[in-house]
Motif scaffolding. Sequence first.
Motif, PDB file in Angstrom:
ATOM      1  N   ALA A  64     -42.240   5.055  52.783  1.00  0.00           N
ATOM      2  CA  ALA A  64     -43.065   3.809  53.145  1.00  0.00           C
ATOM      3  C   ALA A  64     -43.618   3.286  51.735  1.00  0.00           C
ATOM      4  N   ASN A  65     -43.463   3.985  50.690  1.00  0.00           N
ATOM      5  CA  ASN A  65     -44.106   3.640  49.268  1.00  0.00           C
ATOM      6  C   ASN A  65     -43.131   2.398  48.996  1.00  0.00           C
ATOM      7  N   VAL A  66     -43.693   1.326  48.275  1.00  0.00           N
ATOM      8  CA  VAL A  66     -43.179   0.155  47.834  1.00  0.00           C
ATOM      9  C   VAL A  66     -42.030   0.304  46.933  1.00  0.00           C
ATOM     10  N   PHE A  67     -42.395   1.196  45.740  1.00  0.00           N
ATOM     11  CA  PHE A  67     -41.500   1.556  44.924  1.00  0.00           C
ATOM     12  C   PHE A  67     -40.419   2.505  45.390  1.00  0.00           C
ATOM     13  N   VAL A  68     -40.702   3.194  46.307  1.00  0.00           N
ATOM     14  CA  VAL A  68     -39.537   3.933  46.766  1.00  0.00           C
ATOM     15  C   VAL A  68     -38.545   3.010  47.730  1.00  0.00           C
ATOM     16  N   GLU A  69     -39.226   2.119  48.190  1.00  0.00           N
ATOM     17  CA  GLU A  69     -38.225   1.129  49.172  1.00  0.00           C
ATOM     18  C   GLU A  69     -37.379   0.290  48.197  1.00  0.00           C
ATOM     19  N   PHE A  70     -37.990  -0.250  47.056  1.00  0.00           N
ATOM     20  CA  PHE A  70     -37.436  -1.142  45.925  1.00  0.00           C
ATOM     21  C   PHE A  70     -36.294  -0.323  45.471  1.00  0.00           C
ATOM     22  N   VAL A  71     -36.319   1.173  45.001  1.00  0.00           N
ATOM     23  CA  VAL A  71     -35.370   2.065  44.567  1.00  0.00           C
ATOM     24  C   VAL A  71     -34.172   1.991  45.721  1.00  0.00           C
ATOM     25  N   GLU A  72     -34.490   2.286  46.923  1.00  0.00           N
ATOM     26  CA  GLU A  72     -33.545   2.387  47.919  1.00  0.00           C
ATOM     27  C   GLU A  72     -32.886   1.194  48.249  1.00  0.00           C
ATOM     28  N   ASP A  73     -33.602   0.055  48.050  1.00  0.00           N
ATOM     29  CA  ASP A  73     -32.851  -1.248  48.280  1.00  0.00           C
ATOM     30  C   ASP A  73     -31.778  -1.500  47.324  1.00  0.00           C
ATOM     31  N   THR A  74     -32.240  -1.056  46.196  1.00  0.00           N
ATOM     32  CA  THR A  74     -31.378  -1.466  44.886  1.00  0.00           C
ATOM     33  C   THR A  74     -30.036  -0.652  45.030  1.00  0.00           C
ATOM     34  N   ALA A  75     -30.326   0.524  45.193  1.00  0.00           N
ATOM     35  CA  ALA A  75     -29.466   1.597  45.206  1.00  0.00           C
ATOM     36  C   ALA A  75     -28.161   1.369  46.458  1.00  0.00           C
ATOM     37  N   ASP A  76     -28.986   0.823  47.679  1.00  0.00           N
ATOM     38  CA  ASP A  76     -27.917   0.339  48.602  1.00  0.00           C
ATOM     39  C   ASP A  76     -27.085  -0.890  48.413  1.00  0.00           C
ATOM     40  N   TRP A  77     -27.768  -1.680  47.689  1.00  0.00           N
ATOM     41  CA  TRP A  77     -27.140  -2.857  47.226  1.00  0.00           C
ATOM     42  C   TRP A  77     -25.925  -2.558  46.086  1.00  0.00           C
ATOM     43  N   LEU A  78     -26.194  -1.650  45.194  1.00  0.00           N
ATOM     44  CA  LEU A  78     -25.392  -1.236  44.220  1.00  0.00           C
ATOM     45  C   LEU A  78     -24.147  -0.206  44.868  1.00  0.00           C
ATOM     46  N   ALA A  79     -24.534   0.444  45.909  1.00  0.00           N
ATOM     47  CA  ALA A  79     -23.586   1.305  46.333  1.00  0.00           C
ATOM     48  C   ALA A  79     -22.927   0.921  48.010  1.00  0.00           C
ATOM     49  N   TRP A  80     -22.911  -0.461  48.159  1.00  0.00           N
ATOM     50  CA  TRP A  80     -22.688  -1.158  49.386  1.00  0.00           C
ATOM     51  C   TRP A  80     -21.051  -0.640  49.678  1.00  0.00           C
ATOM     52  N   TRP A  81     -20.253  -0.775  48.800  1.00  0.00           N
ATOM     53  CA  TRP A  81     -18.959  -0.447  48.888  1.00  0.00           C
ATOM     54  C   TRP A  81     -18.640   1.098  49.283  1.00  0.00           C
ATOM     55  N   SER A  82     -19.608   1.873  48.864  1.00  0.00           N
ATOM     56  CA  SER A  82     -19.158   3.451  49.063  1.00  0.00           C
ATOM     57  C   SER A  82     -19.910   4.131  49.998  1.00  0.00           C
ATOM     58  N   GLN A  83     -20.678   3.105  50.920  1.00  0.00           N
ATOM     59  CA  GLN A  83     -21.579   3.942  52.147  1.00  0.00           C
ATOM     60  C   GLN A  83     -20.515   4.501  53.091  1.00  0.00           C
ATOM     61  N   ASP A  84     -20.807   5.678  53.562  1.00  0.00           N
ATOM     62  CA  ASP A  84     -20.310   6.424  54.452  1.00  0.00           C
ATOM     63  C   ASP A  84     -18.782   6.832  54.163  1.00  0.00           C
ATOM     64  N   ILE A  85     -18.597   6.825  52.779  1.00  0.00           N
ATOM     65  CA  ILE A  85     -17.486   7.697  52.370  1.00  0.00           C
ATOM     66  C   ILE A  85     -17.324   9.019  52.676  1.00  0.00           C
ATOM     67  N   PHE A  86     -18.302   9.519  52.636  1.00  0.00           N
ATOM     68  CA  PHE A  86     -18.600  11.076  52.794  1.00  0.00           C
ATOM     69  C   PHE A  86     -19.463  11.005  54.223  1.00  0.00           C
ATOM     70  N   THR A  87     -19.254  11.933  55.157  1.00  0.00           N
ATOM     71  CA  THR A  87     -19.722  11.920  56.313  1.00  0.00           C
ATOM     72  C   THR A  87     -20.090  13.464  56.674  1.00  0.00           C
ATOM     73  N   MET A  88     -20.860  14.153  55.773  1.00  0.00           N
ATOM     74  CA  MET A  88     -21.298  15.361  56.010  1.00  0.00           C
ATOM     75  C   MET A  88     -22.383  15.324  57.095  1.00  0.00           C
ATOM     76  N   ASP A  89     -22.488  16.778  57.343  1.00  0.00           N
ATOM     77  CA  ASP A  89     -23.612  16.915  58.403  1.00  0.00           C
ATOM     78  C   ASP A  89     -25.006  17.085  57.546  1.00  0.00           C
ATOM     79  N   THR A  90     -24.840  17.764  56.606  1.00  0.00           N
ATOM     80  CA  THR A  90     -26.020  17.906  55.660  1.00  0.00           C
ATOM     81  C   THR A  90     -26.305  16.427  55.060  1.00  0.00           C
ATOM     82  N   GLU A  91     -27.614  16.113  55.379  1.00  0.00           N
ATOM     83  CA  GLU A  91     -28.047  14.608  54.928  1.00  0.00           C
ATOM     84  C   GLU A  91     -28.072  14.741  53.432  1.00  0.00           C
ATOM     85  N   GLY A  92     -28.703  15.504  52.796  1.00  0.00           N
ATOM     86  CA  GLY A  92     -28.859  15.495  51.364  1.00  0.00           C
ATOM     87  C   GLY A  92     -27.532  15.501  50.544  1.00  0.00           C
TER      88      GLY A  92
END
Length: 120
Positions: A64-92
């Motif tokens: 819920a922290n603004v900085f963490v949200e910014f980093v997550e949004d930026t990372a999502d934007w940079l890694a949009w093409w690789s989302q869910d390539i790996f679908t492990m049960d372990t979230e980390g």
Amino acid sequence: MSNFEPVPESQQYDQNQVRNHRQERRRDGSAARRAALAIHTVADVAALFLGLWILLYLLEANQANVFVEFVEDTADWLAWWSQDIFTMDTEGLRVLLNYGLPAVIYLLIGHGVAARVRNL
């Protein structure tokens, strides 16, 4: 009446000197080095954001922290093409692989292109 005085003959520019200086500047590769540095830096910053998001996620930072949200949004934007390539049960592990893969690819491609540009 003109405010400008003529340039003395001894101080006039030699057109050949100006032309040689321009060619010398082009050959020293300073423009190529600057371009390579820019490419290198962009790749590093992209990988930094992706790595920072992995770290914040694994350390369970407050999402819920603004900085963490910014980093997550930026990372999502940079890694949009690789989302869910790996679908492990372990979230980390899933986050590590899905965001780590683009970080490594950005570094490899960015540094490779920068090296090629630097050698021009």
